[in-house]
Scaffold this motif. Structure first.
Motif, PDB file in Angstrom:
ATOM      1  N   TRP A   1      64.129  25.588  -3.220  1.00  0.00           N
ATOM      2  CA  TRP A   1      65.438  25.136  -3.703  1.00  0.00           C
ATOM      3  C   TRP A   1      66.347  24.730  -2.546  1.00  0.00           C
ATOM      4  O   TRP A   1      67.289  23.951  -2.725  1.00  0.00           O
ATOM      5  CB  TRP A   1      66.111  26.224  -4.534  1.00  0.00           C
ATOM      6  CG  TRP A   1      65.555  26.321  -5.918  1.00  0.00           C
ATOM      7  CD1 TRP A   1      64.769  27.316  -6.410  1.00  0.00           C
ATOM      8  CD2 TRP A   1      65.716  25.377  -6.986  1.00  0.00           C
ATOM      9  NE1 TRP A   1      64.429  27.058  -7.713  1.00  0.00           N
ATOM     10  CE2 TRP A   1      65.003  25.873  -8.092  1.00  0.00           C
ATOM     11  CE3 TRP A   1      66.385  24.170  -7.111  1.00  0.00           C
ATOM     12  CZ2 TRP A   1      64.938  25.205  -9.308  1.00  0.00           C
ATOM     13  CZ3 TRP A   1      66.326  23.488  -8.330  1.00  0.00           C
ATOM     14  CH2 TRP A   1      65.615  24.011  -9.406  1.00  0.00           C
ATOM     15  N   GLY A   2      66.064  25.272  -1.366  1.00  0.00           N
ATOM     16  CA  GLY A   2      66.859  24.918  -0.200  1.00  0.00           C
ATOM     17  C   GLY A   2      66.705  23.449   0.173  1.00  0.00           C
ATOM     18  O   GLY A   2      67.657  22.824   0.653  1.00  0.00           O
ATOM     19  N   LEU A   3      65.515  22.908  -0.059  1.00  0.00           N
ATOM     20  CA  LEU A   3      65.298  21.487   0.241  1.00  0.00           C
ATOM     21  C   LEU A   3      66.208  20.615  -0.625  1.00  0.00           C
ATOM     22  O   LEU A   3      66.705  19.578  -0.176  1.00  0.00           O
ATOM     23  CB  LEU A   3      63.837  21.126   0.015  1.00  0.00           C
ATOM     24  CG  LEU A   3      62.828  21.830   0.934  1.00  0.00           C
ATOM     25  CD1 LEU A   3      61.402  21.502   0.514  1.00  0.00           C
ATOM     26  CD2 LEU A   3      63.061  21.435   2.383  1.00  0.00           C
ATOM     27  N   LEU A   4      66.413  21.052  -1.866  1.00  0.00           N
ATOM     28  CA  LEU A   4      67.300  20.311  -2.760  1.00  0.00           C
ATOM     29  C   LEU A   4      68.766  20.585  -2.417  1.00  0.00           C
ATOM     30  O   LEU A   4      69.596  19.659  -2.397  1.00  0.00           O
ATOM     31  CB  LEU A   4      67.016  20.713  -4.212  1.00  0.00           C
ATOM     32  CG  LEU A   4      67.802  19.969  -5.289  1.00  0.00           C
ATOM     33  CD1 LEU A   4      67.502  18.475  -5.231  1.00  0.00           C
ATOM     34  CD2 LEU A   4      67.479  20.522  -6.681  1.00  0.00           C
ATOM     35  N   ALA A   5      69.067  21.842  -2.105  1.00  0.00           N
ATOM     36  CA  ALA A   5      70.454  22.199  -1.775  1.00  0.00           C
ATOM     37  C   ALA A   5      70.920  21.528  -0.491  1.00  0.00           C
ATOM     38  O   ALA A   5      72.122  21.299  -0.300  1.00  0.00           O
ATOM     39  CB  ALA A   5      70.576  23.721  -1.646  1.00  0.00           C
TER      40      ALA A   5
ATOM     41  N   TYR B   1      68.771  27.254   3.668  1.00  0.00           N
ATOM     42  CA  TYR B   1      68.477  28.629   3.273  1.00  0.00           C
ATOM     43  C   TYR B   1      69.484  29.128   2.240  1.00  0.00           C
ATOM     44  O   TYR B   1      69.808  30.321   2.166  1.00  0.00           O
ATOM     45  CB  TYR B   1      68.429  29.525   4.517  1.00  0.00           C
ATOM     46  CG  TYR B   1      67.192  29.232   5.327  1.00  0.00           C
ATOM     47  CD1 TYR B   1      65.998  29.923   5.116  1.00  0.00           C
ATOM     48  CD2 TYR B   1      67.197  28.195   6.259  1.00  0.00           C
ATOM     49  CE1 TYR B   1      64.859  29.612   5.830  1.00  0.00           C
ATOM     50  CE2 TYR B   1      66.055  27.869   6.980  1.00  0.00           C
ATOM     51  CZ  TYR B   1      64.891  28.584   6.757  1.00  0.00           C
ATOM     52  OH  TYR B   1      63.744  28.264   7.460  1.00  0.00           O
ATOM     53  N   LEU B   2      70.002  28.152   1.466  1.00  0.00           N
ATOM     54  CA  LEU B   2      70.829  28.439   0.288  1.00  0.00           C
ATOM     55  C   LEU B   2      72.107  29.187   0.648  1.00  0.00           C
ATOM     56  O   LEU B   2      72.556  30.072  -0.082  1.00  0.00           O
ATOM     57  CB  LEU B   2      70.018  29.224  -0.752  1.00  0.00           C
ATOM     58  CG  LEU B   2      68.763  28.505  -1.271  1.00  0.00           C
ATOM     59  CD1 LEU B   2      67.928  29.429  -2.131  1.00  0.00           C
ATOM     60  CD2 LEU B   2      69.138  27.248  -2.039  1.00  0.00           C
ATOM     61  N   ARG B   3      72.679  28.865   1.806  1.00  0.00           N
ATOM     62  CA  ARG B   3      73.952  29.435   2.199  1.00  0.00           C
ATOM     63  C   ARG B   3      74.951  28.288   2.396  1.00  0.00           C
ATOM     64  O   ARG B   3      74.556  27.169   2.753  1.00  0.00           O
ATOM     65  CB  ARG B   3      73.838  30.213   3.521  1.00  0.00           C
ATOM     66  CG  ARG B   3      72.786  31.306   3.512  1.00  0.00           C
ATOM     67  CD  ARG B   3      73.254  32.524   2.756  1.00  0.00           C
ATOM     68  NE  ARG B   3      72.243  33.569   2.723  1.00  0.00           N
ATOM     69  CZ  ARG B   3      72.071  34.468   3.681  1.00  0.00           C
ATOM     70  NH1 ARG B   3      72.867  34.445   4.742  1.00  0.00           N
ATOM     71  NH2 ARG B   3      71.137  35.378   3.598  1.00  0.00           N
TER      72      ARG B   3
END
Length: 263
Positions: A141-145, A226-228
């Motif tokens: 999901w980090g690649l998308l975020a 890393y979704l931050r």
């Protein structure tokens, strides 16, 4: 609204066709970061351990640390290369043809920056896919975020490149100026080493790195992967993107080439 959309679509399509016809450009854009990842990082993996720092939850390898920085390196080089194509278009007169459009000049230049940024994103995700296969695997999901962060950084660096190109009247001088900008921005950042390690080595180098806008761009992308959310980096990058875009649009002069030829 239809005219704006058609204009944007035409500019993006033109940049895409130019990119597809220049296959060596795609390969050269990937070779540079892959050399850093596969050779440089492998050599320093044993020597440089990375402690637990934000946004990572555990110890990481040096390969993992430098991937966001290398992704931003692609955006940096492509942003400057996109500006080179604008200087070339201005020299050849095609930019003046584009500016004969009844649409506002600011919209045309921003559309050009957006087209350059979209091409850069394609190359970044190709690099991230190779890094994933190599073993550097951020959350899926980090690649998308990270997509909005990467797009913002791409626009920031493209606007910087356009602003610099506005001050260059001769195509021959562009490469020298770009090297004077690219390498200090890249090496005086957190792309290759954490700022705390730089601080241990030299206090004044640390403050130079901390003031470097490219450092904030790298940290924005690193945290997004890393979704931050790094709020400070986001505000700095967004503010600089708006400021540099306004300055680039205000200082753009398609008559530079004509003046030089006339002189």
């Amino acid at each position: 609204m239809t005219a704006y959309w058609e204009c944007l679509r035409g500019i993006v399509l033109r940049e895409w066709l130019r990119f597809v016809l220049q296959r060596s450009r795609f390969l050269s854009a990937l070779v540079r970061p892959l050399l850093w990842l596969l050779v440089f990082a492998a050599g320093f993996r044993a020597a440089l351990g990375i402690a637990i720092i934000e946004p990572y939850d555990t110890y990481i390898t040096y390969d993992t640390y430098i991937v966001p920085g290398l992704a931003c390196m692609i955006l940096l080089f492509n942003g400057m290369q996109g500006s080179l194509s604008m200087v070339y278009d201005r020299e050849m007169g095609s930019m003046r043809v584009l500016l004969t459009s009844p649409l506002p000049r600011a919209f045309l230049l921003v559309a050009k920056l957006l087209a350059t940024a979209l091409i850069s994103l394609l190359q970044v995700y190709a690099f991230l896919a190779i890094a994933w296969v190599y073993g550097v695997q951020p959350p899926a999901w980090g690649l998308l975020a990270a997509l909005p962060a990467l797009l913002l950084v791409a626009l920031l660096l493209s606007a910087l490149g356009l602003l610099l190109s506005n001050g260059i009247r001769q195509l021959e001088n562009f490469a020298g100026v770009m090297n004077f900008v690219i390498f200090p921005m890249f090496f005086l950042s957190s792309a290759l080493y954490p700022l705390w390690k730089m601080r241990e080595s030299s206090e004044w180098l640390y403050w130079l790195c901390a003031a470097n806008p490219f450092t904030h761009a790298v940290e924005l992308v690193r945290n997004a992967l890393y979704l931050r959310l790094h709020v400070e980096a986001l505000l700095i990058c967004a503010g600089l993107t708006v400021l540099l875009t306004l300055l680039a649009v205000a200082s753009f002069n398609p008559q530079h080439a004509a003046l030089r030829k006339a002189g």
